[in-house]
Design an enzyme around this catalytic site. Sequence first.
Site, PDB file in Angstrom:
ATOM      1  N   ARG A  97       0.815  -1.222   0.000  1.00 26.04           N
ATOM      2  CA  ARG A  97       0.000   0.000   0.000  1.00 26.04           C
ATOM      3  C   ARG A  97       0.843   1.263   0.000  1.00 26.04           C
ATOM      4  O   ARG A  97       0.328   2.351  -0.151  1.00 26.04           O
ATOM      5  CB  ARG A  97      -0.957  -0.019   1.188  1.00 26.04           C
ATOM      6  CG  ARG A  97      -2.076  -0.968   0.912  1.00 26.04           C
ATOM      7  CD  ARG A  97      -3.066  -1.100   2.022  1.00 26.04           C
ATOM      8  NE  ARG A  97      -3.665  -2.423   1.902  1.00 26.04           N
ATOM      9  CZ  ARG A  97      -3.614  -3.359   2.797  1.00 26.04           C
ATOM     10  NH1 ARG A  97      -3.025  -3.128   3.949  1.00 26.04           N
ATOM     11  NH2 ARG A  97      -4.146  -4.539   2.581  1.00 26.04           N
ATOM     12  N   VAL A  98       2.151   1.107   0.228  1.00 29.86           N
ATOM     13  CA  VAL A  98       2.983   2.302   0.173  1.00 29.86           C
ATOM     14  C   VAL A  98       3.434   2.512  -1.265  1.00 29.86           C
ATOM     15  O   VAL A  98       3.625   3.617  -1.734  1.00 29.86           O
ATOM     16  CB  VAL A  98       4.163   2.160   1.131  1.00 29.86           C
ATOM     17  CG1 VAL A  98       5.092   3.321   1.011  1.00 29.86           C
ATOM     18  CG2 VAL A  98       3.644   2.049   2.539  1.00 29.86           C
TER      19      VAL A  98
END
Length: 742
Positions: free
Chosen positions: A603-604
Amino acid sequence: MEFVYQLINFLLLAALIWIFARKMIVSIFANRSERINTALDEAERIEQSDMQLPQIPDAFKEEVSPTILEEAHEIRRLAEAEKENIRQQTEREMYGMRREMLTGVKDVFIHKMITRVTELIQTEPYASQLRAKEAEFAEMIMERMEVTPGDMAYLRRSDVLYITLTSAYPLAQEIVDEIGRRATEMLEQIGGKPSYWVKVDPDLIGGLRFRVGDTVYDCTVADRLYLLRHELEKREIHGDEDAEQIVADLLHGIMTMKHGVNEFQLGRVISVSDGICWLDGLADIMYGEVVEFECGERGMVLDIEPDRIGCVIYGKYEHIESGSRVRRVGRIASVPCGDALLGRVVNPIGQALDGKGRIWTKERRPIECKAPSIPDRSAVFRPMHTGIKAIDALVPIGRGQRELIIGDRQTGKTSIAIDAIINQKGKNTVCLYVAIGQKDTTIVDIREKLAKHGAMEYTTIVCAPASSSASFQYIAPFAGAAMAEYFMYAGRDVLIVYDDLSKHAVAYRELSLLLHRPSGREAYPGDVFYLHARLLERAAQLSAENGGGSITALPIIETQAGDISAYIPTNVISITDGQIFLDADLFNEGQRPAVNVGLSVSRVGSAAQTKLMKQVSSRLRMELAQYRELAGFTQFGSDVDAATKRILDAGERMMSALRQNRYEPLPDWKQVLLIYAVAEGYAAHISPAELDRFAEELYVYFETAQPDTVEMLRRGQKMSDQDKACLNAALSAFGASMGEVS
Ligand code: ATP
Ligand code: MG
């Protein structure tokens, strides 16, 4: 007809050559294998003898062909490496034995010192000198006496508070009365009454001990000796010290009561079972505090109820009996931290397990610690390369991120974590591998692999194997996090692997059920989510004002039959910033690492990749997902249209390109180069099985013939059109050079 005669002639000739030449070829090979065997025997003999490796004689050199000579050189090199290995191993063993011997010597030495002091102090003139000081001791105790919040809580429930005065010899009546009077006065002020007991206990050796509720004011020789033992244990002792001098120092320390009154709290063991024990007293003890049992074992408070305290025992609990005393140590459970831990294998309370002696560190950190707050952090902005193509390109990890590795058993979860650790070499990153509930053999293997690849220098292994108690397995990841935090707050980057949290949850379930906490979903306690959340929340990228250090966490979770929606997997998935899902089917198909592109996510994401990698791999995810889908549809049908076939071929080739062996992390530029070359069709004529060779040749070619392009790739900046043109030209040149070779 003529053709038939020619054929017969040719066959006759071939048969003759076969009959005569075969003998020759066989004799050449026999000769060769004999020489190799001789060389091998020689190497073995060298190893077993005094390890002196002779030079290859010149006569031998002239006699044999260069290939055999080369082989002999290779054997010699191997023998030399082996010799070095044996030397290092022997050295390590010697070191371990020396440390063990020293520990043994130290134990005997301390025992002797303490016994000698005990004997001396019971003889004259010391015994009468101590007795003469009893009034002084009583005065010192009365100065310190106070009522603790715990005593007040006790008084609220009961009418009287027990106070006991114990001495080694019968005390003078005035002293007894005076202490009793002062204690009564003190209790009356808060509306309580004492129940005053006076006892004599020769085990105290000398001096007096006064107990109000749970608090003990101790001025006895027995307590002094207890403290001295701890002091001596901390000292480096080699056995050749001046014993008489040490005895004299100890005696002097006791007689002058250098340390004054020792104040501590005592509770009592109500019951003990399965590594858990219930305590009575210690009313104002805190969660997570350390307690010490009479047998010397320690434990940690994990549960506080109105009338009892639940605590886990670190080590063996066979020697702990109900009714025995337990002492409050006065500190929260903590572990040693610092550079001294690097290269070591420790248990969750920081004791060495590798036989290399005690770990000396100046600092300790509590195992439970609040995670950095939001203002103290900054966004994840630096990549943490694992050196694995499938991960760095598709699910990139950033420093400070928490990325879950999830998959069935034996799908390569640990391998990914270990490769990531090996890839941190030379990157100024500290690594911690926390083994929870693993087999001892697996841990030994991991340590050896890390050492072999030079990764132990910057790595600590925190070890709570399957054979250790549930309490150790429960503490292990928190201890690892505390050790990691030390480095993070010192401004360094840390990578920590929790292998694995499913077993951690099981250990916590065991403890919770033993502590009689109600069980919830799948019999896990209700706070199992909080358990992992507060652990993983400690991973962070600190802001520049706070030193800019980071902890990247790679927790591992084992699933059952690929079920990622079970209780613990969903919990940890929702806590972490993404997951790498390892697919058992892919693994069995031979795709290793078996990363399932569709179910894995970071998700980063983009912040954790170099601009170049982002540019090169942006379409990859989509294309691979499309390929997997189409591959699923078409696996039973044979006729597909040309466009589908193109997608299938490209997908298959890319999947092959993403295959990677263990312990072979790849630098970023090589990953980019290979992915770009395959994605842009420069490997279209290569069969997937040949891709490995293609990749090797590609790297070698670029390193030798295209240093400028390599430099551009190393910078990791986004490629301009001009850069792209350069790279394409270089790849075309490589294609042409390959064509020439083949
Ligand atoms: P466990 O559930 O037992 O902890 P795991 O999921 O951690 O297993 P590993 O121990 O890492 O899996 O690997 C399982 C097996 O797969 C090992 O025998 C290893 O050699 C093999 N393996 C893993 N990754 C690779 C790879 N990239 N190339 C070749 N073999 C691999
Ligand atoms: Mg594993």
